[in-house]
Each structure stands twice: as structure tokens, then as C-alpha cells.
Design an enzyme around this catalytic site. Structure first.
Site, PDB file in Angstrom:
ATOM      1  N   HIS A  99       0.838  -1.192   0.000  1.00  0.00           N
ATOM      2  CA  HIS A  99       0.000   0.000   0.000  1.00  0.00           C
ATOM      3  C   HIS A  99       0.869   1.237   0.000  1.00  0.00           C
ATOM      4  O   HIS A  99       1.985   1.239   0.520  1.00  0.00           O
ATOM      5  CB  HIS A  99      -0.955   0.016   1.205  1.00  0.00           C
ATOM      6  CG  HIS A  99      -0.274  -0.190   2.519  1.00  0.00           C
ATOM      7  ND1 HIS A  99       0.114  -1.433   2.968  1.00  0.00           N
ATOM      8  CD2 HIS A  99       0.099   0.688   3.482  1.00  0.00           C
ATOM      9  CE1 HIS A  99       0.691  -1.312   4.151  1.00  0.00           C
ATOM     10  NE2 HIS A  99       0.705  -0.034   4.480  1.00  0.00           N
ATOM     11  N   HIS A 101       0.942   5.013   1.326  1.00  0.00           N
ATOM     12  CA  HIS A 101       0.340   6.056   2.158  1.00  0.00           C
ATOM     13  C   HIS A 101       0.393   7.360   1.370  1.00  0.00           C
ATOM     14  O   HIS A 101       1.441   7.709   0.803  1.00  0.00           O
ATOM     15  CB  HIS A 101       1.136   6.265   3.449  1.00  0.00           C
ATOM     16  CG  HIS A 101       1.089   5.111   4.395  1.00  0.00           C
ATOM     17  ND1 HIS A 101       0.234   5.069   5.475  1.00  0.00           N
ATOM     18  CD2 HIS A 101       1.790   3.949   4.437  1.00  0.00           C
ATOM     19  CE1 HIS A 101       0.422   3.941   6.154  1.00  0.00           C
ATOM     20  NE2 HIS A 101       1.365   3.246   5.546  1.00  0.00           N
TER      21      HIS A 101
HETATM   22  P1  5GP Z   1       1.666   0.161   7.504  1.00  0.00           P
HETATM   23  O1  5GP Z   1       2.111   0.409   8.909  1.00  0.00           O
HETATM   24  O2  5GP Z   1       1.518  -1.331   7.216  1.00  0.00           O
HETATM   25  O3  5GP Z   1       2.481   0.850   6.457  1.00  0.00           O
HETATM   26  O4  5GP Z   1       0.250   0.840   7.374  1.00  0.00           O
HETATM   27  C1  5GP Z   1      -0.948   0.219   7.635  1.00  0.00           C
HETATM   28  C2  5GP Z   1      -1.975   1.313   7.779  1.00  0.00           C
HETATM   29  O5  5GP Z   1      -3.255   0.717   7.680  1.00  0.00           O
HETATM   30  C3  5GP Z   1      -1.922   2.051   9.116  1.00  0.00           C
HETATM   31  O6  5GP Z   1      -1.706   3.443   8.877  1.00  0.00           O
HETATM   32  C4  5GP Z   1      -3.291   1.776   9.741  1.00  0.00           C
HETATM   33  O7  5GP Z   1      -3.818   2.890  10.425  1.00  0.00           O
HETATM   34  C5  5GP Z   1      -4.137   1.399   8.546  1.00  0.00           C
HETATM   35  N1  5GP Z   1      -5.198   0.461   8.824  1.00  0.00           N
HETATM   36  C6  5GP Z   1      -5.086  -0.712   9.521  1.00  0.00           C
HETATM   37  N2  5GP Z   1      -6.278  -1.335   9.568  1.00  0.00           N
HETATM   38  C7  5GP Z   1      -7.155  -0.549   8.888  1.00  0.00           C
HETATM   39  C8  5GP Z   1      -8.555  -0.669   8.602  1.00  0.00           C
HETATM   40  O8  5GP Z   1      -9.235  -1.632   8.971  1.00  0.00           O
HETATM   41  N3  5GP Z   1      -9.112   0.334   7.875  1.00  0.00           N
HETATM   42  C9  5GP Z   1      -8.396   1.424   7.441  1.00  0.00           C
HETATM   43  N4  5GP Z   1      -9.042   2.342   6.734  1.00  0.00           N
HETATM   44  N5  5GP Z   1      -7.076   1.553   7.697  1.00  0.00           N
HETATM   45  C10 5GP Z   1      -6.468   0.587   8.417  1.00  0.00           C
END
Ligand code: 5GP
Ligand code: ZN
Length: 112
Positions: A99, A101
Site C-alpha cells: 500500500h 500512504h
Molecule cells: P503500515 O504500517 O503497514 O504501512 O500501514 C498500515 C496502515 O493501515 C496504518 O496506517 C493503519 O492505520 C491502517 N489500517 C489498519 N487497519 C485498517 C482498517 O481496517 N481500515 C483502514 N481504513 N485503515 C487501516
């Protein structure tokens, strides 16, 4: 069906605040925003890491960046924004579905 949260969001099994969708990507609001605008852009196809990117996925990611650029006005990002792709443990990746951001809506401090 796997138990990937973002696959479930893509499939509509977990609700999300969608801001853009087409046949290959979905953009939705992060549930725990760290900037005034904090969106997540996911390819609908499940893969976790850039190390899994082949030529086809490279094309998909290229189109994805092009799409984000084209959407910036609609997304309220005309004053600038930052794209972040966390990869693995050191980056604190918590969801293992690739993903991007999208951070903006305010001046963003730079740091690690
Ligand atoms: P990572 O730390 O893997 O780069 O980012 C994962 C992101 O996914 C985090 O910013 C977290 O807030 C978001 N996230 C996790 N679970 C959910 C969810 O169920 N719905 C949404 N909209 N965001 C999520
Ligand atoms: Zn997934």
C-alpha cells in the site's frame, strides 16, 4: 479467501471510506490518520512487498503513480503531498498487502 485486512476492504467485507476506485486500485481513508489528509492506495491484487514485483506489477505501480498524480486536485492535494511505502519490520509495516500512504493537507515535517 485469505485473512488480509486490505483484501477484505477491497472485497467490501470490511467497510472503508473510499475516495477512489477503479478496476485495479482502491484509495480509502486511513483509519488512524497521521496527517490532515491520510489516504491509503492499494492495488486490488494481493502482494505484500516490492520484492514480489514483476514486469506486470511494475506496470500496475506505474499506472498507480500516474493515477495519484491525476487525482491530486480531487483529493485536495494540490499544495503538495508525500507518498510512503513501508516495507518490512524496520519500516514498521503492519499490513502485509502493498500500500502507498498518501499524506497531505498540511505542511509535513521531514524525518525518519
Ligand atoms: P503500515 O504500517 O503497514 O504501512 O500501514 C498500515 C496502515 O493501515 C496504518 O496506517 C493503519 O492505520 C491502517 N489500517 C489498519 N487497519 C485498517 C482498517 O481496517 N481500515 C483502514 N481504513 N485503515 C487501516
Ligand atoms: Zn491482501
Amino acid at each position: 479467501m485469505n485473512d488480509c485486512i486490505f483484501c477484505k476492504i477491497v472485497a467490501g467485507e470490511i467497510p472503508s471510506a473510499k475516495v477512489y476506485e477503479d478496476d485495479e486500485i482502491l484509495i480509502f481513508k486511513d483509519i488512524a490518520p497521521i496527517a490532515k489528509i491520510h489516504l491509503l492506495c492499494v492495488p486490488k491484487e494481493h502482494f505484500a512487498y516490492l520484492s514480489e514485483v514483476d514486469a506486470e506489477r511494475a506496470d500496475l505501480l506505474g499506472r498507480t503513480l500516474e493515477k495519484i498524480g491525476k487525482l491530486q486536485q480531487k483529493l485536495g492535494l494540490n499544495d503538495g503531498y508525500r507518498l510512503v511505502v513501508n516495507q518490512g519490520e524496520n519500516a514498521g509495516q503492519t499490513v502485509h498487502h502493498l500500500h502507498i500512504h498518501i499524506l497531505g493537507g498540511e505542511s509535513l515535517p521531514w524525518g525518519k
